[in-house]
Write a protein that holds these residues in place. Structure first.
Motif, PDB file in Angstrom:
ATOM      1  N   SER A   1       1.404 -12.107   9.823  1.00  0.00           N
ATOM      2  CA  SER A   1       1.808 -11.123   8.815  1.00  0.00           C
ATOM      3  C   SER A   1       1.870  -9.716   9.404  1.00  0.00           C
ATOM      4  O   SER A   1       2.749  -8.918   9.054  1.00  0.00           O
ATOM      5  CB  SER A   1       0.842 -11.158   7.628  1.00  0.00           C
ATOM      6  OG  SER A   1      -0.432 -10.661   7.982  1.00  0.00           O
TER       7      SER A   1
ATOM      8  N   ALA B   1      -2.187  -4.092   5.631  1.00  0.00           N
ATOM      9  CA  ALA B   1      -2.813  -5.216   6.322  1.00  0.00           C
ATOM     10  C   ALA B   1      -4.265  -5.379   5.879  1.00  0.00           C
ATOM     11  O   ALA B   1      -4.742  -6.503   5.669  1.00  0.00           O
ATOM     12  CB  ALA B   1      -2.736  -5.017   7.837  1.00  0.00           C
TER      13      ALA B   1
ATOM     14  N   GLY C   1      -4.315  -9.184   6.182  1.00  0.00           N
ATOM     15  CA  GLY C   1      -3.654  -9.296   7.477  1.00  0.00           C
ATOM     16  C   GLY C   1      -4.612  -8.943   8.601  1.00  0.00           C
ATOM     17  O   GLY C   1      -5.791  -8.650   8.362  1.00  0.00           O
TER      18      GLY C   1
END
Length: 315
Positions: free
Chosen positions: A96, A277, A282
């Motif tokens: 990701s 993130a 992530g």
């Protein structure tokens, strides 16, 4: 030969200054955190609204310009997804972050570079470019991360997408863009005191934003494998601008529009990717490394792309 590097060198000097000030503890870590919020909540919305609400949106066709921006962005996202698939042994969290590193960009640097190289007309085009991209980029990236990280989030995909849409509806940048477009399309005039105040805030925005970009870089303690960093850099600093340049030649987009679109293509990944993130599960340390590495690389790659663009587009 050195016109472009010299013109954008002060931009990177300000970024380096922001990094140095924060690492020296000047004025304080809290100051930089608050400055980030000032940029996000006040300065960026001010510069967006002032420019878009008074722009002559019918003066030039923006269809080709939009096509270039979207083409570069989606090529970057696709490259990130392919890279994540090739490196799935690193895990979905790293994948990701690779997607973000391949497709997102630092809008602050785009505005500064466009203004420095191409004056008020270039800055206005860059602001319009950001307005074209920001809603689509946010929705696409967040939805992609939701689909990539459903187990890490522990909730259904539908619920996450609904939450994402609610957050986007409260995003100050998107709200300022929507309000400015409504003002412009309604044919409302420029209001002297109101727009003059926004213009002053806009003038303050660019140097403060660049200092904040530098303050958010993390050179100490970076730990990330070279593979994902390399793939993200190739996608963002190579494929993204190459797609824009190639399509610009096919569509015969006006030179300045093509060059401003190429500026977005040559940008490093934006610092907002790190926050996302962290929020969505992530790989935040990998994301921080990507942002830092790409920002450093762009010191060299951006002048090369922009110099090539001026020759190819005939500026």
């Amino acid at each position: 030969m050195f016109t472009i590097p010299l013109a954008i060198a002060p931009i990177f000097v300000l970024i380096a200054t922001g990094y140095g000030l924060r690492r020296a503890g000047l004025p304080s870590a809290e100051f930089w955190n608050l400055n980030d919020r000032l940029v996000y909540l006040v300065l960026m919305p001010a510069i967006f609204f002032d420019s878009i609400s008074t722009a002559d949106l019918g003066a030039a066709a923006l269809g080709g310009f939009s096509a270039l921006l979207y083409a570069g962005f989606f090529v970057g996202i696709l490259a990130g997804l392919i890279g994540a698939g090739l490196m799935r042994h690193h895990g979905r969290a790293a994948g990701s972050s690779l997607v973000q590193g391949a497709g997102r960009f630092n809008t602050f640097i785009a505005l500064a570079v466009a203004g420095a190289l191409y004056g008020p007309e270039g800055l206005e085009l860059a602001i319009l470019g950001a307005a074209i991209l920001v809603p689509v980029v946010n929705l696409t990236v967040v939805t992609t991360l939701v689909l990539m990280l459903p187990q890490e989030r522990g909730t259904g995909i539908g619920g996450q997408i609904t939450a994402t849409l609610k957050n986007l509806a409260k995003n100050p940048l998107i709200l300022s863009i929507a309000a400015a477009l409504a003002w412009n399309l309604a044919g409302l005039p420029r209001v002297p005191v109101f727009h003059d105040s926004l213009e002053i805030l806009g003038q303050a925005a660019l140097p403060i934003m660049l200092l904040c970009v530098g303050a958010n870089l993390k050179l100490r303690g970076l730990s990330a494998e070279a593979g994902p960093l390399f793939l993200a850099a190739i996608a963002k600093l190579g494929l993204f601008p190459a797609a824009i340049m190639g399509l610009a030649l096919i569509l015969d987009v006006p030179p300045l529009q093509a060059q401003i679109a190429l500026t977005f293509g040559a940008l490093p990944t934006g610092v907002a990717a790190y926050t996302l993130a962290r929020q969505m599960g992530g790989d935040a340390p990998l994301m921080a490394a990507m942002i830092t590495v790409q920002t450093l690389l762009s010191f060299a790659t951006m002048p090369l792309w922009l110099s090539l663009g001026e020759r190819v587009f005939g500026l």
